[in-house]
Scaffold this motif. Sequence first.
Motif, PDB file in Angstrom:
ATOM      1  N   HIS A   1       2.885  -9.632   7.895  1.00 29.13           N
ATOM      2  CA  HIS A   1       2.848  -8.174   7.994  1.00 29.13           C
ATOM      3  C   HIS A   1       3.828  -7.662   9.041  1.00 29.13           C
ATOM      4  CE1 HIS A   1       1.116  -4.247   7.370  1.00 29.13           C
ATOM      5  NE2 HIS A   1       1.041  -4.094   8.679  1.00 29.13           N
TER       6      HIS A   1
ATOM      7  N   ALA B   1      -4.189   6.883   8.722  1.00 28.50           N
ATOM      8  CA  ALA B   1      -3.001   6.187   8.228  1.00 28.50           C
ATOM      9  C   ALA B   1      -2.946   4.765   8.778  1.00 28.50           C
ATOM     10  CB  ALA B   1      -1.752   6.962   8.631  1.00 28.50           C
TER      11      ALA B   1
ATOM     12  N   LEU C   1      -3.373  -4.222  16.077  1.00 25.70           N
ATOM     13  CA  LEU C   1      -2.030  -3.942  15.541  1.00 25.70           C
ATOM     14  C   LEU C   1      -1.962  -2.499  15.036  1.00 25.70           C
ATOM     15  CD1 LEU C   1       0.783  -4.910  14.820  1.00 25.70           C
ATOM     16  CD2 LEU C   1      -0.112  -5.822  12.675  1.00 25.70           C
TER      17      LEU C   1
ATOM     18  N   MET D   1      -3.736  -6.296   3.418  1.00 28.17           N
ATOM     19  CA  MET D   1      -3.127  -6.327   4.746  1.00 28.17           C
ATOM     20  C   MET D   1      -1.677  -5.881   4.710  1.00 28.17           C
ATOM     21  SD  MET D   1      -3.657  -8.390   7.821  1.00 28.17           S
ATOM     22  CE  MET D   1      -2.576  -8.392   9.220  1.00 28.17           C
ATOM     23  N   THR D   2      -1.068  -5.962   3.514  1.00 26.84           N
ATOM     24  CA  THR D   2       0.354  -5.608   3.474  1.00 26.84           C
ATOM     25  C   THR D   2       0.601  -4.355   2.641  1.00 26.84           C
ATOM     26  OG1 THR D   2       0.580  -7.194   1.724  1.00 26.84           O
ATOM     27  CG2 THR D   2       1.262  -7.910   3.900  1.00 26.84           C
ATOM     28  N   ARG D   3      -0.342  -3.443   2.703  1.00 27.53           N
ATOM     29  CA  ARG D   3      -0.130  -2.179   2.000  1.00 27.53           C
ATOM     30  C   ARG D   3       1.064  -1.460   2.576  1.00 27.53           C
ATOM     31  NH1 ARG D   3      -5.800   1.047   1.346  1.00 27.53           N
ATOM     32  NH2 ARG D   3      -6.929  -0.563   0.259  1.00 27.53           N
ATOM     33  N   PRO D   4       1.782  -0.712   1.721  1.00 21.81           N
ATOM     34  CA  PRO D   4       2.903   0.045   2.263  1.00 21.81           C
ATOM     35  C   PRO D   4       2.404   1.125   3.221  1.00 21.81           C
ATOM     36  CG  PRO D   4       2.478   0.625  -0.032  1.00 21.81           C
ATOM     37  CD  PRO D   4       1.604  -0.537   0.279  1.00 21.81           C
ATOM     38  N   ALA D   5       3.199   1.388   4.227  1.00 20.72           N
ATOM     39  CA  ALA D   5       2.797   2.375   5.228  1.00 20.72           C
ATOM     40  C   ALA D   5       2.847   3.771   4.645  1.00 20.72           C
ATOM     41  CB  ALA D   5       3.737   2.289   6.417  1.00 20.72           C
ATOM     42  N   PRO D   6       1.769   4.550   4.797  1.00 17.28           N
ATOM     43  CA  PRO D   6       1.783   5.896   4.271  1.00 17.28           C
ATOM     44  C   PRO D   6       2.546   6.874   5.144  1.00 17.28           C
ATOM     45  CG  PRO D   6      -0.348   5.400   5.254  1.00 17.28           C
ATOM     46  CD  PRO D   6       0.490   4.172   5.385  1.00 17.28           C
ATOM     47  N   THR D   7       2.860   6.456   6.344  1.00 16.26           N
ATOM     48  CA  THR D   7       3.577   7.367   7.242  1.00 16.26           C
ATOM     49  C   THR D   7       5.045   6.977   7.287  1.00 16.26           C
ATOM     50  OG1 THR D   7       2.900   5.882   8.992  1.00 16.26           O
ATOM     51  CG2 THR D   7       1.656   7.923   8.772  1.00 16.26           C
TER      52      THR D   7
ATOM     53  N   ARG E   1      -3.637  -0.063  16.102  1.00 13.90           N
ATOM     54  CA  ARG E   1      -3.611   0.786  17.294  1.00 13.90           C
ATOM     55  C   ARG E   1      -2.207   0.816  17.914  1.00 13.90           C
ATOM     56  NH1 ARG E   1      -7.451  -1.188  22.019  1.00 13.90           N
ATOM     57  NH2 ARG E   1      -5.783  -2.707  22.123  1.00 13.90           N
TER      58      ARG E   1
ATOM     59  N   ASP F   1      -5.523   2.613   7.056  1.00 14.91           N
ATOM     60  CA  ASP F   1      -5.071   2.327   5.689  1.00 14.91           C
ATOM     61  C   ASP F   1      -4.018   1.228   5.688  1.00 14.91           C
ATOM     62  OD1 ASP F   1      -6.611   3.866   4.170  1.00 14.91           O
ATOM     63  OD2 ASP F   1      -5.260   5.603   4.060  1.00 14.91           O
ATOM     64  N   ARG F   2      -3.082   1.379   6.609  1.00 11.32           N
ATOM     65  CA  ARG F   2      -1.951   0.454   6.684  1.00 11.32           C
ATOM     66  C   ARG F   2      -2.429  -0.983   6.881  1.00 11.32           C
ATOM     67  NH1 ARG F   2       2.021   2.039  11.407  1.00 11.32           N
ATOM     68  NH2 ARG F   2       1.789   4.053  10.388  1.00 11.32           N
ATOM     69  N   LEU F   3      -3.450  -1.151   7.701  1.00  9.36           N
ATOM     70  CA  LEU F   3      -3.942  -2.500   7.995  1.00  9.36           C
ATOM     71  C   LEU F   3      -5.191  -2.840   7.184  1.00  9.36           C
ATOM     72  CD1 LEU F   3      -2.579  -4.450  10.009  1.00  9.36           C
ATOM     73  CD2 LEU F   3      -1.920  -2.096  10.373  1.00  9.36           C
ATOM     74  N   ASP F   4      -5.516  -1.959   6.226  1.00  5.84           N
ATOM     75  CA  ASP F   4      -6.611  -2.244   5.308  1.00  5.84           C
ATOM     76  C   ASP F   4      -7.956  -2.404   6.022  1.00  5.84           C
ATOM     77  OD1 ASP F   4      -7.343  -2.403   2.760  1.00  5.84           O
ATOM     78  OD2 ASP F   4      -6.713  -4.461   2.395  1.00  5.84           O
TER      79      ASP F   4
ATOM     80  N   ARG G   1      -6.183  -7.071  13.575  1.00  6.87           N
ATOM     81  CA  ARG G   1      -5.630  -6.019  12.712  1.00  6.87           C
ATOM     82  C   ARG G   1      -5.810  -4.656  13.373  1.00  6.87           C
ATOM     83  NH1 ARG G   1      -7.294  -6.549   6.432  1.00  6.87           N
ATOM     84  NH2 ARG G   1      -7.609  -8.785   6.405  1.00  6.87           N
TER      85      ARG G   1
END
Lengths: 240, 285
Positions: free
Chosen positions: A175, A116, A144, B1-7, A146, A119-122, A141
Amino acid sequence: MSLAVTDLTYAFGAKTALDHVSFSVGRGQFCALLGPNGAGKSTLFNLLTRLYTTRGGRIEIAGHDMGRAPRQALARMGVVFQSQTLDLDLTVLQNLRYFAALQGISGAEATRRCEAAMDRLDIADRAKQKARDLNGGHRRRLELARALLHDPAVLLLDEPTVGLDAAARAALTGHVHDLAADQGLTVLWATHLTDEVRPEDRLVILHQGRILADGIAGEIAGPRPLAQTFLSLTSPEAAA
Amino acid sequence: MTRPAPTPAPSADGAPPVAGLTARAWGIALSAIVRREAYRFWQQRARLLSALVRPLVWLLVFAAGFRAALGLSIIPPYQTYITYETYIIPGLCGMILLFNGMQSSLSLVYDREMGSMRLLLTAPLPRWWLLFAKLVAGTAISVIQAYAFLAVAAAFGITMPWYGYIFVLPALVVTGLMLGALGLALSSTVKQLENFAGVMNFVIFPCFFLSTALYPLWRMAESSRLLRDICAVNPFSHGVELIRFALYGQMNWAALGWTCLAFAVFGALAVWGYDPARGMVRRKG
């Protein structure tokens, strides 16, 4: 308040680094801690992360007193340090898993959170890449990602954009602003760069260990650009 | 970089803390720190080679040369005359533990310089436990190296009773912990990496030469009573004697007691050295 600092004082021998510093940041607020080099920002961060302790004053993180319940306070906090703290010989995923373990998270739960966070930080496509092979922006990134892995209530960042190019700097700043606005994360962002602060942000200006201003950035700046106000507040003439 | 958080969003203020505070979390952190050290060791396989070469040079060159010059009487735990090579095996195991203990603490100074120590020390666990985990990790690596050395020595015909190789394990662990704690205590006082080499010279060489690693106490007494007394109180001597007796399936209680005492003292010094009230990382940044 998610983050409260009350009457914090710290000295290196005879030199006072922090002089009765008090401020608080509410849930979901992005608070910029602005100060020139040597203002005491790093000392404040070392106290907030318990790398130093002091009897002069009090720190509260998500309702936990750092002096009385340091482990509870640390557990609710995510930190991005100024100096990079990645293990360069480990991969992106290994760095995240190591941190998860230090937070007491293992097994399937750690895997889920690491995925997750990436994914969040691509950065999921770089999971198996060694941290050494990442560029500066991706390393930040990762740090962050982490810092958010254990769902902290408070996120501390100590000059996180040092060494980043303009695009990476803007992306990171944006972000973290989004994290505060969308997810209710309390953010303390230390910097000496005024362009990282938005007019609607909470702003604390620290200079020579004291708080010079505390309020909404746009109001503190007034009609002038923030950079100008900041310079006039922290100039030697102003101090005199 | 600004994807929505999956959690889900981070919990509100005062939400129940994460798993980091349960007893199970202590074990998870310990295991992660040990695995990280083991992984780093595996990546630096040259370290194993250098850790083996040093004692092997002593064993195969130094000991061979001194064999004729040094006569050894029968002393416990030996029940017969032994060759000098056999005598210095425990001392050379101790040398591996000593060097590795110092090297682990060197990596701590490096970690501190590089910032990763900050990450470790801001984990929501007691600081003494985090330091202990570092110590266990370093000791595990030391013990592996000591066994590798014993295996090479056996290949050169210098063997111990088979059960000695089992009994020596706890002795190596206790001595490794004690020497690791010494390194940890030293690392808390050394602020810069470059200063560490000097400290190592002032610790490793006196520790090794002023001990029973190379000569028994009675030999030392023949040349100087003062040197003998220094050797007798050197904690490293006790660690070496603990290993020596264990290699023959015997327990040297006095050596165990002194080694444990030294471990407690060095461990306490390390915890004190890393106390945040003392500003352990009181460096700029």
